[in-house]
Each structure stands twice: as structure tokens, then as C-alpha cells.
Design a protein around this motif. Structure first.
Motif, mmCIF file in Angstrom:
data_model
loop_
_atom_site.group_PDB
_atom_site.id
_atom_site.type_symbol
_atom_site.label_atom_id
_atom_site.label_comp_id
_atom_site.label_asym_id
_atom_site.label_seq_id
_atom_site.Cartn_x
_atom_site.Cartn_y
_atom_site.Cartn_z
ATOM 1 N N GLU A 51 -14.127 -12.740 1.918
ATOM 2 C CA GLU A 51 -13.956 -11.976 0.677
ATOM 3 C C GLU A 51 -13.920 -10.467 0.973
ATOM 4 N N TRP A 52 -14.851 -10.005 1.792
ATOM 5 C CA TRP A 52 -14.909 -8.573 2.129
ATOM 6 C C TRP A 52 -13.615 -8.107 2.790
ATOM 7 N N ALA A 53 -13.163 -8.864 3.790
ATOM 8 C CA ALA A 53 -11.989 -8.437 4.559
ATOM 9 C C ALA A 53 -10.742 -8.421 3.679
ATOM 10 N N THR A 54 -10.610 -9.407 2.808
ATOM 11 C CA THR A 54 -9.433 -9.440 1.937
ATOM 12 C C THR A 54 -9.485 -8.298 0.924
ATOM 13 N N HIS A 55 -10.665 -8.022 0.406
ATOM 14 C CA HIS A 55 -10.805 -6.877 -0.507
ATOM 15 C C HIS A 55 -10.446 -5.568 0.193
ATOM 16 N N GLU A 56 -10.853 -5.430 1.447
ATOM 17 C CA GLU A 56 -10.509 -4.215 2.197
ATOM 18 C C GLU A 56 -8.989 -4.032 2.256
ATOM 19 N N LEU A 57 -8.291 -5.134 2.466
ATOM 20 C CA LEU A 57 -6.828 -5.035 2.556
ATOM 21 C C LEU A 57 -6.192 -4.760 1.203
ATOM 22 N N PHE A 58 -6.742 -5.353 0.150
ATOM 23 C CA PHE A 58 -6.253 -5.017 -1.186
ATOM 24 C C PHE A 58 -6.439 -3.519 -1.444
ATOM 25 N N ALA A 59 -7.581 -3.009 -1.061
ATOM 26 C CA ALA A 59 -7.835 -1.580 -1.279
ATOM 27 C C ALA A 59 -6.863 -0.723 -0.465
ATOM 28 N N ALA A 60 -6.624 -1.123 0.787
ATOM 29 C CA ALA A 60 -5.706 -0.350 1.638
ATOM 30 C C ALA A 60 -4.276 -0.406 1.114
ATOM 31 N N SER A 61 -3.963 -1.440 0.346
ATOM 32 C CA SER A 61 -2.595 -1.613 -0.166
ATOM 33 C C SER A 61 -2.424 -1.079 -1.580
ATOM 34 N N SER A 62 -3.514 -0.604 -2.166
ATOM 35 C CA SER A 62 -3.497 -0.323 -3.605
ATOM 36 C C SER A 62 -2.549 0.809 -3.994
ATOM 37 N N ASP A 63 -2.255 1.714 -3.068
ATOM 38 C CA ASP A 63 -1.373 2.829 -3.411
ATOM 39 C C ASP A 63 0.076 2.575 -3.017
ATOM 40 N N LEU A 64 0.362 1.379 -2.547
ATOM 41 C CA LEU A 64 1.741 1.102 -2.124
ATOM 42 C C LEU A 64 2.679 1.060 -3.321
ATOM 43 N N LEU A 65 3.866 1.582 -3.112
ATOM 44 C CA LEU A 65 4.907 1.485 -4.134
ATOM 45 C C LEU A 65 5.491 0.075 -4.122
ATOM 46 N N ASP A 66 6.144 -0.300 -5.212
ATOM 47 C CA ASP A 66 6.786 -1.615 -5.236
ATOM 48 C C ASP A 66 7.755 -1.777 -4.062
ATOM 49 N N GLU A 67 8.448 -0.701 -3.753
ATOM 50 C CA GLU A 67 9.411 -0.775 -2.651
ATOM 51 C C GLU A 67 8.703 -1.104 -1.333
ATOM 52 N N GLN A 68 7.500 -0.522 -1.156
ATOM 53 C CA GLN A 68 6.751 -0.814 0.076
ATOM 54 C C GLN A 68 6.189 -2.236 0.048
ATOM 55 N N LEU A 69 5.707 -2.646 -1.098
ATOM 56 C CA LEU A 69 5.159 -4.007 -1.201
ATOM 57 C C LEU A 69 6.235 -5.052 -0.925
ATOM 58 N N ASP A 70 7.479 -4.710 -1.227
ATOM 59 C CA ASP A 70 8.561 -5.690 -1.117
ATOM 60 C C ASP A 70 9.508 -5.413 0.049
ATOM 61 N N ARG A 71 9.155 -4.412 0.883
ATOM 62 C CA ARG A 71 10.036 -4.151 2.024
ATOM 63 C C ARG A 71 9.966 -5.321 3.009
ATOM 64 N N GLU A 72 11.093 -5.780 3.462
ATOM 65 C CA GLU A 72 11.138 -6.979 4.306
ATOM 66 C C GLU A 72 11.049 -6.622 5.784
ATOM 67 N N PHE A 73 10.216 -7.399 6.486
ATOM 68 C CA PHE A 73 10.106 -7.294 7.936
ATOM 69 C C PHE A 73 10.447 -8.644 8.552
ATOM 70 N N ASP A 74 10.506 -8.657 9.860
ATOM 71 C CA ASP A 74 11.009 -9.844 10.548
ATOM 72 C C ASP A 74 9.889 -10.765 11.026
ATOM 73 N N ILE A 75 8.800 -10.799 10.316
ATOM 74 C CA ILE A 75 7.703 -11.707 10.694
ATOM 75 C C ILE A 75 7.168 -12.411 9.460
ATOM 76 N N GLY A 76 6.576 -13.559 9.691
ATOM 77 C CA GLY A 76 5.812 -14.282 8.682
ATOM 78 C C GLY A 76 6.466 -14.378 7.326
ATOM 79 N N HIS A 77 5.746 -13.941 6.327
ATOM 80 C CA HIS A 77 6.244 -14.033 4.949
ATOM 81 C C HIS A 77 6.989 -12.773 4.525
ATOM 82 N N ARG A 78 7.335 -11.959 5.456
ATOM 83 C CA ARG A 78 8.301 -10.869 5.317
ATOM 84 C C ARG A 78 7.784 -9.631 4.593
ATOM 85 N N THR A 79 7.028 -9.806 3.510
ATOM 86 C CA THR A 79 6.596 -8.633 2.738
ATOM 87 C C THR A 79 5.084 -8.696 2.490
ATOM 88 N N VAL A 80 4.517 -7.536 2.189
ATOM 89 C CA VAL A 80 3.077 -7.469 1.890
ATOM 90 C C VAL A 80 2.770 -8.321 0.657
#
Lengths: 205, 165
Positions: A51-80
């Protein structure tokens, strides 16, 4: 010792480096006796860390723009966003497979980061309650049928979910690094434990 | 106690299985592939493996009253040699874990290299989860190298294999 949030050391390229190695202390000071009542079950450790580790990542991602949240990369599930969604969906899916009641709203709804966090909290709480009930009623070794026509143990499924989360958090960390987000947190279990022990001691003072 | 015994045994079994699976997959890689730089984590497959293996010895040393170990200079080390070193380190770690568990010392606390308190049980889980994080990092690099059939090394697959295969 005061531990700063996200107190990792970085090299010139901005990547985390191993811990500093200059501190040495006498072996005679290494061990302190266990105090009564300090015992912590392995599942409690893993669930609270998860729970702690996932919350940390939510917090680190909280200021991301939609474009950043949905930017595609070539690994795993592609986007944040898709990776967070997958992580939560898997917790909920395994809860159903294991015979429990999944918490949080079902997949396919609001996919804003705030909504995903609420959904994670619901899913994780239900999962934690269920795993502790398995532990407390000695049902961790019970088996259930899986989608492949075989069987899997409750303990295997529970640990699978927790380690699956570790893997996908690692994926999100990589995506954040590739998005060049500053101060991507280090979310090792060791760091969570530092905070846990300090909080325990503060409470007991 | 019985529940803890089984859980730590499971985690150790999975950790060894998953690391072996991924190391084996890396065995045919060329030096260029092992040392190609990416913009994540420890940047190359070889350096990530070195970090993962060294980290086990690092924590063993602290948990047993030793000094913090320097990260070794294993530049150019082969996957075969990494496998040998991993097997030695992991065998020590697994034996230490089972000893601590069997002596009911999982909640014992020691001071780490930052003079910060750590529990034995938490540190054992830290080593196992740390390895999982870095295996994922290696998996990503393998995918970005364009390799096919990169193994999926999750605990569910291991449990399924143990029970059904």
C-alpha cells in the motif's frame, strides 16, 4: 537519524545509485533485543508495504499531464495510466478467482489518476482483509481451480498479487524516468521499514 | 510459525527459480547486448545483474554483523560466472533466512550502514523484492533489445508449475 522523503542518492545522470558506503559501525552495536509486542507477520509487512509503495507512486504521478499519463513506451502496458489500471484490475481479478469479494469500483470507469487511486484503495483494502482472513483461519494452503484447468493455492495467489504489484510498480518507475520526471521516488521495502520502525518508536514513547 | 515457515520457503523458492530463468535466458546474449545502455535503472543488463547479485551479499554482511560491502568491479563478467556467484550468494541468503526464521529472530533489529534500524524479517523481504524489481528492469531491457519469448517470471506461474506440471 532524520530520513528525508525519497532520500536516494543520484549519479551524474540522475539515476539512483547504491546506498552510501562510508558509514561503518562496530558489530557490537548492531543488534538490539526484540521488544515484547514488536512481532510483525510476513503478510502484514507485505500488505502494508504494498500500500505504501503504490501510494508513493500515485503521489509521484499526481502532477502528470494527461499527455504524460498516456504517452506510449515500448514496454509492458505502454503507459503510466494503463499500468496503474492493470495493477488494480489484477488485484480485483484475483480476488474473484480466490473466492473473495473485490473492493473498489469495477474496471472501465473514471480513469483519472485520482479515481484510480480511490479504486486502488478499495481493491487493496478488500484484498488485505481477505488475505488476513485466510491467514487467521489457516486457509492459506487451500487450493482453487484457475483459468487453465489446474489448481493454485490461496497463498500462491496472494503472493503472486503482491509480487505482481512490485513488478508493475517497477514498470511505472521506468516510465516516470523516461518521462524525465524529477525526483522519482525509491520505493524499496527497506525504506518503508525505516519509517515503520520510527513511527512505532514515536508512538511508544 | 508454520505459516511463516511456508511463506518464506515459497518466497525463496520463487526468487531462485525466477532469477535462474532470467539468467538462463540472458546466457546467449552478446557482450554488446549485455552492455547496451538504456535510460532506466542501472542502464545495462550486465550492470543490473551485478547489482542484483552483490545486493544479496551486501545485506547478508549487515545482517550478520559485518561491514557494508563495496559494489564490486566485475566489468565484463560473463552470465555463467554471474550464475555461479548468484548460486553461492543465494545459498547463503536462503540458509541465513531459514536460520533466523527457525530461531524466531525475524523481529530482531540491527543497525544498517546508515545506522538506521532494520528488522531481520523486513530485510529478508527487502532482498527478495529488490531482486524482483531488478528482474523487471532486465525484462524491460530484453524487450527493448527486440528479443522474443522473454520469460514471464511471476509467482503465479511458479505455483502453477509446482502444483500442475
Amino acid at each position: 537519524m532524520q530520513i528525508e522523503p525519497h532520500h536516494h542518492i543520484r549519479n551524474a545522470d540522475g539515476f539512483p545509485t547504491p546506498y552510501p558506503r562510508t558509514i561503518y559501525h562496530s558489530p557490537s552495536t548492531l543488534y538490539s533485543p526484540r521488544k515484547e509486542g514488536e512481532s510483525m507477520d510476513v503478510y502484514d509487512r507485505l500488505l502494508q508495504y504494498d500500500e505504501w509503495a503504490t501510494h508513493e507512486l500515485f503521489a509521484a504521478s499526481s502532477d502528470l499531464l494527461d499527455e504524460q499519463l498516456d504517452r506510449e513506451f515500448d514496454i509492458g502496458h505502454r503507459t503510466v495510466r494503463a499500468t496503474f489500471d492493470h495493477l488494480i484490475t489484477v488485484i480485483q481479478g484475483w480476488m474473484i478467482e480466490m473466492g473473495g469479494q473485490p473492493g473498489g469500483s469495477p474496471p472501465g470507469g473514471d480513469s483519472s489518476l485520482a479515481a484510480l487511486r480511490v479504486r486502488f484503495d478499495g481493491a487493496h483494502e478488500a484484498f488485505s482483509v481477505y488475505v488476513r482472513s485466510l491467514r487467521d483461519t489457516d486457509r492459506l494452503e487451500d487450493r482453487f481451480a484457475d483459468d487453465y484447468g489446474g489448481s493454485i493455492t490461496q497463498i500462491g495467489a496472494a503472493l503472486h498479487v503482491l509480487l505482481h504489484n512490485v513488478e508493475h510498480r517497477s514498470e511505472i518507475l521506468h516510465l516516470l524516468q523516461r518521462l524525465k520526471i524529477p525526483d522519482v521516488p525509491e520505493i524499496d521495502l527497506a525504506l518503508w521499514e525505516i519509517q515503520r520502525i520510527e513511527a512505532t518508536e514515536t508512538t511508544s514513547r | 510459525v508454520r505459516k511463516a515457515l511456508e511463506t518464506y520457503d515459497r518466497l525463496l523458492d520463487f526468487d531462485e527459480w525466477a532469477t535462474h530463468d532470467l539468467l538462463t535466458f540472458c546466457a546467449p546474449l552478446t557482450d554488446e547486448q549485455l552492455d547496451r545502455r538504456f535510460d532506466i535503472g542501472h542502464q545495462t543488463i550486465r550492470d543490473t545483474w551485478i547489482h542484483l547479485v552483490w545486493n544479496i551479499d551486501f545485506w547478508i554482511s549487515l545482517m550478520t554483523g559485518g561491514a557494508p560491502l563495496e559494489e564490486p568491479d566485475w566489468r565484463g563478467i560473463s552470465i555463467a560466472d554471474l550464475m555461479t556467484r548468484y548460486n553461492e550468494s543465494f545459498a547463503s541468503f536462503a540458509a541465513l533466512t531459514r536460520k533466523i526464521r527457525d530461531e524466531h529472530r525475524l523481529d530482531d533489529v540491527f543497525l544498517d550502514h546508515w545506522q538506521v534500524k532494520k528488522s531481520m524479517g523486513g530485510t529478508i523481504l527487502q532482498v527478495i523484492i529488490h531482486a524482483s524489481e531488478h528482474r523487471m528492469e532486465i525484462t524491460h531491457m530484453l524487450i527493448r533489445l527486440g528479443l522474443e519469448n522473454v520469460p514471464e517470471v511471476d509467482l503465479g506461474a511458479r505455483d502453477y508449475e509446482l502444483l500442475n506440471c
